[in-house]
Design a protein around this motif. Structure first.
Motif, mmCIF file in Angstrom:
data_model
loop_
_atom_site.group_PDB
_atom_site.id
_atom_site.type_symbol
_atom_site.label_atom_id
_atom_site.label_comp_id
_atom_site.label_asym_id
_atom_site.label_seq_id
_atom_site.Cartn_x
_atom_site.Cartn_y
_atom_site.Cartn_z
ATOM 1 N N THR A 115 0.840 -1.199 0.000
ATOM 2 C CA THR A 115 0.000 0.000 0.000
ATOM 3 C C THR A 115 0.880 1.256 0.000
ATOM 4 O O THR A 115 2.073 1.197 0.308
ATOM 5 N N LEU A 116 0.261 2.373 -0.340
ATOM 6 C CA LEU A 116 0.831 3.686 -0.083
ATOM 7 C C LEU A 116 -0.125 4.385 0.875
ATOM 8 O O LEU A 116 -1.350 4.352 0.674
ATOM 9 N N PRO A 127 -4.765 7.977 -7.136
ATOM 10 C CA PRO A 127 -3.361 8.041 -7.548
ATOM 11 C C PRO A 127 -2.995 9.282 -8.356
ATOM 12 O O PRO A 127 -1.863 9.760 -8.250
ATOM 13 N N VAL A 135 7.044 10.778 -2.195
ATOM 14 C CA VAL A 135 6.615 9.413 -1.885
ATOM 15 C C VAL A 135 7.781 8.612 -1.308
ATOM 16 O O VAL A 135 8.846 8.520 -1.928
ATOM 17 N N VAL A 137 9.742 5.381 -0.640
ATOM 18 C CA VAL A 137 9.856 4.048 -1.241
ATOM 19 C C VAL A 137 11.018 3.289 -0.609
ATOM 20 O O VAL A 137 11.909 3.885 0.003
ATOM 21 N N GLU A 143 10.927 -1.175 -4.441
ATOM 22 C CA GLU A 143 10.273 0.047 -4.914
ATOM 23 C C GLU A 143 9.365 -0.195 -6.114
ATOM 24 O O GLU A 143 8.564 0.667 -6.478
ATOM 25 N N ALA A 146 5.422 0.494 -6.094
ATOM 26 C CA ALA A 146 5.101 1.931 -6.071
ATOM 27 C C ALA A 146 5.327 2.549 -7.442
ATOM 28 O O ALA A 146 4.500 3.334 -7.936
ATOM 29 N N THR A 157 8.864 9.392 -11.812
ATOM 30 C CA THR A 157 9.493 9.575 -10.500
ATOM 31 C C THR A 157 10.961 9.950 -10.656
ATOM 32 O O THR A 157 11.580 9.733 -11.692
ATOM 33 N N ALA A 170 10.648 10.730 -5.344
ATOM 34 C CA ALA A 170 10.782 9.506 -4.561
ATOM 35 C C ALA A 170 11.846 9.697 -3.488
ATOM 36 O O ALA A 170 12.938 10.180 -3.752
ATOM 37 N N SER A 189 5.369 4.074 1.620
ATOM 38 C CA SER A 189 5.146 2.659 1.340
ATOM 39 C C SER A 189 4.872 1.929 2.651
ATOM 40 O O SER A 189 5.536 2.185 3.667
ATOM 41 N N ALA A 214 -2.437 -1.230 -3.496
ATOM 42 C CA ALA A 214 -2.029 -1.376 -4.892
ATOM 43 C C ALA A 214 -2.945 -2.327 -5.654
ATOM 44 O O ALA A 214 -3.274 -2.078 -6.818
#
Length: 358
Positions: A115-116, A127, A135, A137, A143, A146, A157, A170, A189, A214
């Protein structure tokens, strides 16, 4: 002549296979090193249960469960420092793409727990709202989920060196959300079974969090699987045991699945088996810094990932070809994989030998 006949008879008996050999179990336990993807915790409960209940021993195996932290198990297995390992499917397939002959032999988790997580106060609801955000990661191939989620929604990213003006910054961090969340990143994350509970322990109750699973967005990249090297599978006499590498692999998978089935059905007992093996990483964070409480949460969430897909039809450990194909298609569409993996990336014969199923 009688003495010679007696001596011949005794020599003949000595040359007969032992009872253990006749039953298919090695006379001496086979030393096996299984590389875990992280430190000891309920994420690996099935393996610890298999060890505690003697399931490995019954298969003639003496299994050493190796912790690793934030490194990749791919490296220890491909270099021979471990015989088998657990990792995520994206990590395995990208390693194959890089020329490392690692092979998938069993799929334990049938659903992604990635998940984020953001604070609801950030107002992100989808998203597409990640644009312009920071974010958090993880490194070492962790990673990819993500990146996949963001690429699916047209976001670039800072991990991509070919992009001059990425839409998402990131921030790589070493798995402890308290280091970066929420001051240094807007999203972080988090696995359903681990970091989500740690974030709650930091003082952010579930009703204050927005959790982007996700899998809800079509990014169901499979996680904890068992793998080995092609060298191990091709070994005709694994460590001089008289067993082939494939047979050792099948025994390991069979005992592991038995351990996982027991752990999921007896979660409280499984947690009690794991707890003596746990270090500080098993305690959660802040107000949730209680090993038993955090591992109980983890075991319950892990059970959901295990009890899904093929497991529900009695085929635990089976990699559904359709799910595998969708994972490959997704990774190719995102440019993470350049081509279809070679057929040897997955070996179904080990699972078939372990379970007696096709």
């Amino acid at each position: 002549m009688k003495k010679f006949a007696l001596l011949s008879a005794l020599l003949g008996l000595a040359l007969l296979p032992s009872a253990s050999a006749q039953s298919g179990t090695p006379a001496k336990p086979v030393q096996v090193r299984l590389q875990l993807k992280w430190f000891p915790q309920a994420q690996f409960a099935g393996f610890f249960v298999a060890q505690a209940k003697g399931y490995f021993k019954a298969e003639g195996l003496d299994v050493q469960l190796l912790p690793i932290g934030d490194q990749s198990p791919i490296q220890t297995v491909s270099t021979g420092a471990a015989d088998f390992g657990t990792t995520w499917i994206t990590d395995l397939l990208t390693a194959r793409q890089q020329g490392l002959p690692v092979v998938h032999i069993a799929q334990l988790f049938q659903k992604s727990g990635f998940t984020l997580v953001s604070l609801k106060s950030s107002k992100m609801t989808k998203p597409a709202d990640f644009k312009g955000k920071r974010v958090g990661v993880w490194p070492s191939g962790n990673e990819y989920p993500a990146i996949a989620l963001m690429k699916k929604y047209g976001l670039t990213t800072s991990l991509d060196s070919t992009v001059s003006n990425p839409s998402v910054q990131a921030v790589t961090y070493p798995f402890d959300p308290s280091i970066v969340f929420p001051d240094k990143v807007d999203l972080v994350s988090a696995m359903t079974y681990n970091e989500v509970d740690q974030i709650v322990g930091l003082g952010y109750s579930m009703d204050k969090l927005r959790i982007f699973k996700a899998s809800d967005y079509g990014i169901n990249l499979l996680e904890d699987l068992m793998f080995t090297s092609q060298k191990v599978l091709d070994d005709k006499n694994f460590k001089g045991s008289g067993l082939s590498g494939r047979e050792v692999a099948a025994r390991l998978v069979r005992a592991s699945i038995k351990g996982w089935n027991y752990a999921v059905k007896n979660q409280a007992e499984a947690v009690n088996i794991v707890l003596p093996l746990c270090g500080n990483t098993c305690k959660g964070s802040g107000t949730r810094a209680d090993a038993k409480g955090h591992q109980t949460w983890q075991m319950a969430e892990i059970a959901k990932l295990y009890n899904s897909g093929p497991t529900l039809s009695g085929r635990a450990g089976y990699l559904d070809p359709a799910v595998y194909k969708s994972n490959v298609t997704l990774l190719k569409s995102l440019g993470i994989l350049k081509a279809d993996p070679a057929a040897g990336a997955v070996d179904y014969t080990v699972w078939q030998a372990a379970t007696g199923k096709k």
